[in-house]
Design an enzyme around this catalytic site. Sequence first.
Site, short mmCIF file in Angstrom:
data_model
loop_
_atom_site.label_atom_id
_atom_site.label_comp_id
_atom_site.label_asym_id
_atom_site.label_seq_id
_atom_site.Cartn_x
_atom_site.Cartn_y
_atom_site.Cartn_z
N GLU A 41 0.82 -1.22 0.00
CA GLU A 41 0.00 0.00 0.00
C GLU A 41 0.86 1.27 0.00
OE1 GLU A 41 -2.28 0.26 3.60
OE2 GLU A 41 -3.61 1.83 2.81
N LYS A 112 -9.27 2.18 -2.39
CA LYS A 112 -9.55 1.59 -1.07
C LYS A 112 -10.94 2.04 -0.61
CE LYS A 112 -7.15 1.13 3.41
NZ LYS A 112 -5.88 1.48 4.12
N CYS A 148 -5.34 -3.19 2.24
CA CYS A 148 -5.22 -3.29 3.71
C CYS A 148 -6.56 -3.42 4.44
CB CYS A 148 -4.41 -2.10 4.23
SG CYS A 148 -3.58 -2.46 5.81
N SER A 316 18.15 2.39 31.12
CA SER A 316 19.26 2.82 30.25
C SER A 316 20.11 1.62 29.84
CB SER A 316 20.10 3.91 30.92
OG SER A 316 20.63 3.48 32.15
#
Lengths: 560, 560
Positions: A41, A112, A148, A316
């Site tokens: 897409e 679509k 989609c 971290s």
Amino acid sequence: MKIAIAQQNYHIGNFEANTAKIIQAIRDARMAGADLAVFSELCVCGYPPRDFLEFEDFIERCINAVQQIAAETGDIGVLIGAPSRNPQPEGKDLFNSAYFLYKGSVQQVIHKTLLPNYDIFDEYRYFEPASEWQTISFKGKKLAVTICEDIWDLVENPLYRSRPMDQLIRQQPDIMINLSASPFDYVHAENRKKVIADNVKAYGIPMIYCNTVGSQTEIVFDGGSVAMDASGTIVAELPYFQEALAFVNWDGTLSADVAGTTPHNAYRNNFSGNTELDPEKNIALIHQALLSGIRDYFGKMGFSKAIVASSGGIDSAVVLALACEALGAANVRALLLPSQFSSDHSVADAVELSRNLNNQYDTIPIRGVFEAYEQALEPVFGGLAFSVAEENLQSRIRGAMVMALSNKFGSILLNTSNKSELSTGYGTLYGDMAGGLGVLGDLYKMQVYALARYINRNETIIPQNILDKAPSAELRPGQKDSDSLPEYEVLDAILYQYIEQRKGPRELDAMGFDKTLVARILKLVNTNEYKRNQFCPIIRVSPKAFGVGRRMPIVGKYLS
Amino acid sequence: MKIAIAQQNYHIGNFEANTAKIIQAIRDARMAGADLAVFSELCVCGYPPRDFLEFEDFIERCINAVQQIAAETGDIGVLIGAPSRNPQPEGKDLFNSAYFLYKGSVQQVIHKTLLPNYDIFDEYRYFEPASEWQTISFKGKKLAVTICEDIWDLVENPLYRSRPMDQLIRQQPDIMINLSASPFDYVHAENRKKVIADNVKAYGIPMIYCNTVGSQTEIVFDGGSVAMDASGTIVAELPYFQEALAFVNWDGTLSADVAGTTPHNAYRNNFSGNTELDPEKNIALIHQALLSGIRDYFGKMGFSKAIVASSGGIDSAVVLALACEALGAANVRALLLPSQFSSDHSVADAVELSRNLNNQYDTIPIRGVFEAYEQALEPVFGGLAFSVAEENLQSRIRGAMVMALSNKFGSILLNTSNKSELSTGYGTLYGDMAGGLGVLGDLYKMQVYALARYINRNETIIPQNILDKAPSAELRPGQKDSDSLPEYEVLDAILYQYIEQRKGPRELDAMGFDKTLVARILKLVNTNEYKRNQFCPIIRVSPKAFGVGRRMPIVGKYLS
């Protein structure tokens, strides 16, 4: 008929690179004897192009790229995704389209129908939905092409009032082909195969499903394109988190081509409704998604070097390990910024971590700068007691230090805040909330621990002491996270119900959570919207991440 | 029939306050003998409620509030806005509705048809559009009730494929009533009256138009509700930027009630297409919008005190003046933060400004802290030359200083970045880009100057020297904005064409702008998306502000 499935990683707006990549795949497919090549897409411009679509210039470039690609076809049929113009005076100006290219030109354009407009999706902002439906005739076969979301509404409580396949099936197509840009989250992947199977079962014909791959700022696309025959068997499954070109043979039945890609590193999920947070769930996939998110953010921004403020804490440590894996340890620099409130083990653990990872680290104590601030502020602060102002100041000094290195050496600061902290506002704006990319912002603290264990699955990369010690911001003597927040097991469980599951106070009460605690946590979440609003993009791995997919009022007064 | 128009300022999610305010107006309207009271769109929960709408608990509270308000009716009809549930299995779960309340209960519920989903609007994210249309019969009359956008599509190139009034007019209604939440921008206001007039003309009946007022984070609603008779004459116009309850009599013709509000502080615009930036245009309205934005941000967040980093430049001077006007000088504190690169006049001008405004100011030189950073960073920076790292560091020291005061004294930092700077990335993240609310972020530099002149219209509040001197960030010796940026006249003109008018390079070229300069500026705009993404909410005064209404990819590669 031999069909090529091109699962590629595009760069939004980079027409030159995207077009070259598409043309290369067309040439490869033709060389391999394919009759048809299927792309994903909006592949011409990359997905999601967002408000670039409002620029006439951008649309022109899309359409020029389509023409350029069409010129490369000939004896191979090609399906690519790009916007197209709506010729009618009514409705929005654009469609989200699949262009069928053959013999050097555009043969047919399919639009679509179902335009997702929830979570991270804004398609109704730009596109008019299709209002007529046509199959594509190609080499004696009829192709039912959808895009989609078009195939995602086969459910009991549908989001839309009609389905394009219900229209197309009347024309008796031989195969369904879906062009997708379907993002990863740790729930979505398994759903996707079920949706494809449901469609194959409902309409009784095979499906070629081509997804994009790679990360676009916060959104990770995981690929995993498939070809499924009419019986619901997957005959080809493309890899996850990487580009691939695969082939299937389709002659009555669909089968993997000898040169085709067969299932590998496939999803092995253990979902069961996901009504509760399971920190271990799909942690290997999350790990891959985060690596993709880091790699593509740097690659597409044109940077190679990262900097991380390494505190000796779990967040971290995990970010540093991920950064070294994604970018190479030689490209990652750690900065240790101890204050007078830092414990001895903080520095020792951070040093040990960087030695394990083999990345450069430097230590800059912040005490001198902190004292200079105290002295400068003395005329204004007078004798006022140490407060959150001084706590935040330390965090901001660290933020300024890492940003100074970032500016000096051209690296991107990776942020280490997790979703539990971001939810509750347990972080300092312009301090530990600084950074270009939020690596862990979609993982609750318990998931960060699970990820640390996963990173250590073969050898100890993150020192065990970092996993074992109690979490602390170390901004005042003896501080622990648990002074301000409930234990993470409880906090994360409540946050998950509120954020992912959208449960309100009464529903949480009915689930047995403590009423007062729930009220306190929900208030923290809602009053800290202003902080999250200034946060960097977060690599999205859950179905509900902070950022573009969660849009909350800042001045609101609800559960706050 | 006597109709009350209630133009009110709501607080999103604050059901208690909103309900009380609505009930009070109903009582006042009944006392004044009104038959019908009209409120604005989604008034029960405040507009826009955004993703709060995804919480079942939030919807329940909306509906409970509607019931509570219904119980207060009786002999007065009331039209209020709130979400309602879609009972059909297909489509989204909610409607954006107008509830007609009478005799203690909900009589009828009307749904919005046209759902704006552009710029700052996301209504299709939450709501299903209406698919059937009914007038409301009340006291022998038929009311055609619509909601905001429903009346905005009477144009040549409509955004939607149908119009609800085209359906409703078949039922021969006697009057149109529109419940709105229509935001201010310096172009929109005049359009609004034209739209109302176009509807009155097209359908041949009068219209009552009730808008909300007040600011919701970045969005300013300016009120200006009107009653227009069937000939297109405005018979009542409610004030701008303030709450009001007005009455009109409607007996065949529509007329202002004796107690009604007649036009005052009305818009006097001079639009002519707005194809070019005119910095002076509607500057008085912009001034009012900014005051509303500041006041409501503080009021709704529960804060009263502001802090501003006062540099002696034009931007901080304008922000300081606006803050003093909006919040009272006693609630506004200025912090002067000179460095070794600050010119003498910077401090003198800032001091003179605060003396004119009569607000507290303190001076904290940043040199000591800067030197402490330099010393701490020396082992890492070694002998590297002074660079953007050191420039940004000064800005970040200032950011940390004002935030320290903000944290210590519970005030909100007002940000002073203008739209020209934000466009081009001419600002430091976590430094001068810090703050809770962007006051000038939707004004180009030339508009900031125009606003400064407007503020000085009666007396010199902003010292003339601040208006006269060349703009400078003063982060290195002798620095001027014009070292890095083109002159603001040219810069602003190009930015306006690119941002507001969405013109691409070829279109700008055709307009006569220098090609190389255009390419350079567009690249600056697009490569600095990552900075704006971390910026605070900006009070929106233009049709295209940075923030929720402009959504751009960060890793994109378009014109960059």
